[in-house]
Design a protein around this motif. Structure first.
Motif, PDB file in Angstrom:
ATOM      1  N   UNK A 203       0.743  -1.233  -0.004  1.00  0.00           N
ATOM      2  CA  UNK A 203       0.045  -0.141   0.218  1.00  0.00           C
ATOM      3  C   UNK A 203       0.849   1.195  -0.051  1.00  0.00           C
ATOM      4  N   UNK A 204       1.997   1.300   0.802  1.00  0.00           N
ATOM      5  CA  UNK A 204       2.766   2.431   0.935  1.00  0.00           C
ATOM      6  C   UNK A 204       4.052   2.448   0.194  1.00  0.00           C
ATOM      7  N   UNK A 205       4.649   1.380  -0.651  1.00  0.00           N
ATOM      8  CA  UNK A 205       5.773   1.239  -1.094  1.00  0.00           C
ATOM      9  C   UNK A 205       6.874   1.356  -0.136  1.00  0.00           C
ATOM     10  N   UNK A 206       6.540   0.740   0.983  1.00  0.00           N
ATOM     11  CA  UNK A 206       7.544   0.716   2.056  1.00  0.00           C
ATOM     12  C   UNK A 206       8.566  -0.323   1.647  1.00  0.00           C
ATOM     13  N   UNK A 207       9.853  -0.039   2.149  1.00  0.00           N
ATOM     14  CA  UNK A 207      11.215  -0.988   2.069  1.00  0.00           C
ATOM     15  C   UNK A 207      11.271  -1.722   3.283  1.00  0.00           C
ATOM     16  N   UNK A 208      12.018  -2.872   3.280  1.00  0.00           N
ATOM     17  CA  UNK A 208      12.587  -3.418   4.314  1.00  0.00           C
ATOM     18  C   UNK A 208      14.120  -3.481   4.425  1.00  0.00           C
ATOM     19  N   UNK A 209      14.653  -2.892   5.900  1.00  0.00           N
ATOM     20  CA  UNK A 209      15.827  -2.830   5.929  1.00  0.00           C
ATOM     21  C   UNK A 209      16.071  -3.907   7.091  1.00  0.00           C
ATOM     22  N   UNK A 210      16.713  -5.041   7.065  1.00  0.00           N
ATOM     23  CA  UNK A 210      16.599  -6.131   7.781  1.00  0.00           C
ATOM     24  C   UNK A 210      18.101  -5.845   8.712  1.00  0.00           C
ATOM     25  N   UNK A 211      17.567  -6.119   9.855  1.00  0.00           N
ATOM     26  CA  UNK A 211      18.941  -5.981  10.927  1.00  0.00           C
ATOM     27  C   UNK A 211      18.688  -7.084  11.932  1.00  0.00           C
ATOM     28  N   UNK A 212      19.833  -7.370  12.460  1.00  0.00           N
ATOM     29  CA  UNK A 212      20.077  -8.656  13.757  1.00  0.00           C
ATOM     30  C   UNK A 212      19.887  -9.738  12.761  1.00  0.00           C
ATOM     31  N   UNK A 213      20.421  -9.820  11.604  1.00  0.00           N
ATOM     32  CA  UNK A 213      20.287 -10.997  10.828  1.00  0.00           C
ATOM     33  C   UNK A 213      20.859 -12.372  10.977  1.00  0.00           C
ATOM     34  N   UNK A 214      22.061 -12.036  11.908  1.00  0.00           N
ATOM     35  CA  UNK A 214      22.729 -13.381  12.271  1.00  0.00           C
ATOM     36  C   UNK A 214      22.524 -13.554  13.872  1.00  0.00           C
ATOM     37  N   UNK A 215      21.596 -12.953  14.348  1.00  0.00           N
ATOM     38  CA  UNK A 215      21.232 -13.406  15.866  1.00  0.00           C
ATOM     39  C   UNK A 215      22.340 -12.944  16.771  1.00  0.00           C
ATOM     40  N   UNK A 216      23.082 -11.844  16.510  1.00  0.00           N
ATOM     41  CA  UNK A 216      24.238 -11.801  17.331  1.00  0.00           C
ATOM     42  C   UNK A 216      25.559 -12.379  17.125  1.00  0.00           C
ATOM     43  N   UNK A 217      25.591 -13.488  16.064  1.00  0.00           N
ATOM     44  CA  UNK A 217      26.535 -14.147  15.462  1.00  0.00           C
ATOM     45  C   UNK A 217      26.256 -15.699  15.744  1.00  0.00           C
ATOM     46  N   UNK A 218      24.947 -16.168  16.534  1.00  0.00           N
ATOM     47  CA  UNK A 218      24.653 -17.366  16.651  1.00  0.00           C
ATOM     48  C   UNK A 218      24.465 -17.813  14.972  1.00  0.00           C
ATOM     49  N   UNK A 219      24.005 -17.289  14.379  1.00  0.00           N
ATOM     50  CA  UNK A 219      23.893 -18.011  12.998  1.00  0.00           C
ATOM     51  C   UNK A 219      24.902 -18.108  12.084  1.00  0.00           C
ATOM     52  N   UNK A 220      26.217 -17.556  12.712  1.00  0.00           N
ATOM     53  CA  UNK A 220      27.383 -17.530  12.013  1.00  0.00           C
ATOM     54  C   UNK A 220      28.342 -18.541  12.673  1.00  0.00           C
ATOM     55  N   UNK A 221      27.694 -19.197  13.593  1.00  0.00           N
ATOM     56  CA  UNK A 221      28.459 -20.297  14.317  1.00  0.00           C
ATOM     57  C   UNK A 221      28.971 -19.787  15.841  1.00  0.00           C
ATOM     58  N   UNK A 222      28.810 -18.552  16.396  1.00  0.00           N
ATOM     59  CA  UNK A 222      29.107 -18.141  17.507  1.00  0.00           C
ATOM     60  C   UNK A 222      28.166 -18.474  18.454  1.00  0.00           C
ATOM     61  N   UNK A 223      28.078 -19.652  18.897  1.00  0.00           N
ATOM     62  CA  UNK A 223      26.660 -19.937  19.698  1.00  0.00           C
ATOM     63  C   UNK A 223      26.472 -19.304  21.109  1.00  0.00           C
ATOM     64  N   UNK A 224      27.626 -18.773  21.769  1.00  0.00           N
ATOM     65  CA  UNK A 224      27.614 -18.056  22.967  1.00  0.00           C
ATOM     66  C   UNK A 224      28.574 -16.690  22.808  1.00  0.00           C
ATOM     67  N   UNK A 225      27.728 -15.790  22.282  1.00  0.00           N
ATOM     68  CA  UNK A 225      28.209 -14.483  21.950  1.00  0.00           C
ATOM     69  C   UNK A 225      28.743 -14.072  23.373  1.00  0.00           C
ATOM     70  N   UNK A 226      29.750 -13.186  23.274  1.00  0.00           N
ATOM     71  CA  UNK A 226      30.534 -12.732  24.341  1.00  0.00           C
ATOM     72  C   UNK A 226      30.227 -11.268  24.569  1.00  0.00           C
ATOM     73  N   UNK A 227      29.618 -10.656  23.578  1.00  0.00           N
ATOM     74  CA  UNK A 227      29.077  -9.130  23.730  1.00  0.00           C
ATOM     75  C   UNK A 227      27.366  -9.301  23.737  1.00  0.00           C
ATOM     76  N   UNK A 228      27.029  -8.169  23.996  1.00  0.00           N
ATOM     77  CA  UNK A 228      25.518  -7.877  24.183  1.00  0.00           C
ATOM     78  C   UNK A 228      25.017  -7.738  22.936  1.00  0.00           C
ATOM     79  N   UNK A 229      23.788  -8.682  22.898  1.00  0.00           N
ATOM     80  CA  UNK A 229      23.180  -8.624  21.586  1.00  0.00           C
ATOM     81  C   UNK A 229      21.744  -8.264  21.929  1.00  0.00           C
ATOM     82  N   UNK A 230      20.994  -8.299  20.720  1.00  0.00           N
ATOM     83  CA  UNK A 230      19.709  -7.728  20.803  1.00  0.00           C
ATOM     84  C   UNK A 230      18.790  -8.562  21.382  1.00  0.00           C
ATOM     85  N   UNK A 231      17.452  -8.007  21.516  1.00  0.00           N
ATOM     86  CA  UNK A 231      16.418  -8.831  22.535  1.00  0.00           C
ATOM     87  C   UNK A 231      16.128 -10.172  21.621  1.00  0.00           C
ATOM     88  N   UNK A 232      15.332 -10.900  22.659  1.00  0.00           N
ATOM     89  CA  UNK A 232      14.827 -12.174  22.279  1.00  0.00           C
ATOM     90  C   UNK A 232      13.569 -12.335  22.069  1.00  0.00           C
TER      91      UNK A 232
END
Length: 332
Positions: A203-232
């Protein structure tokens, strides 16, 4: 998988600017590199066409953490010798302390910390239903009129609230948001792929900008990130960790890394303008570029390959605000 070309550009909304499909975020990234590596990363990213940087001053609400990642980004740009007209800057305007902390003042402080006079775009931060959206849209439009930036988007708002902002802007002759920055990944799809957001984009021609796509590194194989990551949202993070071997197997089918698969998947969304990635070094950035080669070669196959990894289906409401479990109060 390697990508040797320039990062392609997509439209940031039907009437928005052209931006690179891969962009760099700033939350806990620039503070994990030394000065020389940060400068090399900026120089390489701009040279490869990934010239959009999402840089925020984390100073309010849950982000009141005294971070200096934005200051370090500015230092990296200067050390790299990159002129301002060679890169695009997207800042954030926080709603936590608004209107006591005005958008004009927030922008002045944020840009001063980076060491530049202007942004290209801004994102209005997390909205929890306690702010006057009419004032938000009006104040942001005034900054556009004043030439402080040219386009704006929202961060993790509900479809109802974005729709209200678009309608109010149209009724008042103001500049509407052209994109929504949403938490989106192989596992978290309910809001970006839900019917309310799809209808809003149509309806509005809105675009999506994707963020947190790697779940703080978990989806890249860092299953226990040592830094603060986004909400769950929905409390599915442990399920995402448990599903990582399946992500590995799907990526191996395409001779790609899990990170490349996760990034490429988000770019298959019909409204996706770009993906924000957080990297902590040049090698990681170059690996992420391989997602573009994966998308070129296998884009049509990726969704079927990861169809079972939609882990917040039935857990997070597709109409939700900020990825929470319930939609915000509609504004009529």
């Amino acid at each position: 998988m390697e990508f040797s070309g320039q990062v392609p550009e997509r439209r940031l909304g039907a009437d928005g600017p052209w931006v690179p499909a891969l962009a760099l975020g700033s939350w806990h990234t620039w503070d994990r590199m030394d000065r020389d590596e940060a400068a090399d990363l900026v120089r390489t990213a701009v040279g490869r066409g990934a010239r959009l940087f999402d840089v925020a001053h984390y100073d309010s609400g849950p982000h009141a953490e005294g971070a200096v990642t934005d200051v370090l980004f500015g230092e990296a740009v200067r050390a790299a010798g990159i002129e301002r007209d060679r890169y695009l800057l997207c800042g954030k305007l926080w709603l936590w302390d608004y209107p006591a902390a005005s958008f004009a003042e927030q922008l002045k402080v944020a840009l001063g910390r980076i060491g530049t006079a202007r942004a290209d775009y801004v994102v209005a931060g997390d909205f929890l239903g306690e702010t006057d959206l009419r004032a938000v849209v009006t104040d942001i439009a005034e900054l556009v009129r004043a030439g402080r930036f040219t386009a704006w988007g929202v961060n993790n708002w509900s479809a109802d609230d974005i729709g209200f902002a678009c309608r109010f802007a149209a009724d008042e002759g103001l500049v509407p948001p052209t994109f929504a920055q949403l938490k989106y990944s192989l596992a978290r799809r309910s809001v970006p792929e839900g019917a309310p957001f799809a209808a809003l984009c149509a309806r509005e021609g809105l675009a999506l900008q994707a963020s947190d796509v790697l779940e703080g590194g978990i989806l890249a194989g860092r299953l226990e990130p040592r830094r603060r990551i986004g909400a769950d949202p929905g409390g599915i993070r442990d399920r995402i960790r448990a599903a990582y071997p399946e992500v590995e197997r799907a990526a191996a089918r395409f001779e790609a890394t899990p990170a490349q698969l996760a990034i490429a998947y988000c770019l298959t969304h019909p409204a996706a303008a770009n993906v924000l990635v957080g990297v902590s070094g040049l090698r990681q950035f170059e690996e992420n570029l391989g997602a573009l080669a994966l998308l070129e070669r296998h884009g049509g196959e990726l969704r079927d390959a990861v169809s079972r990894l939609w882990l917040d289906r039935g857990v997070v409401d597709p109409g939700a605000s900020w990825g929470t479990d319930a939609p915000s109060t509609p504004r009529t």
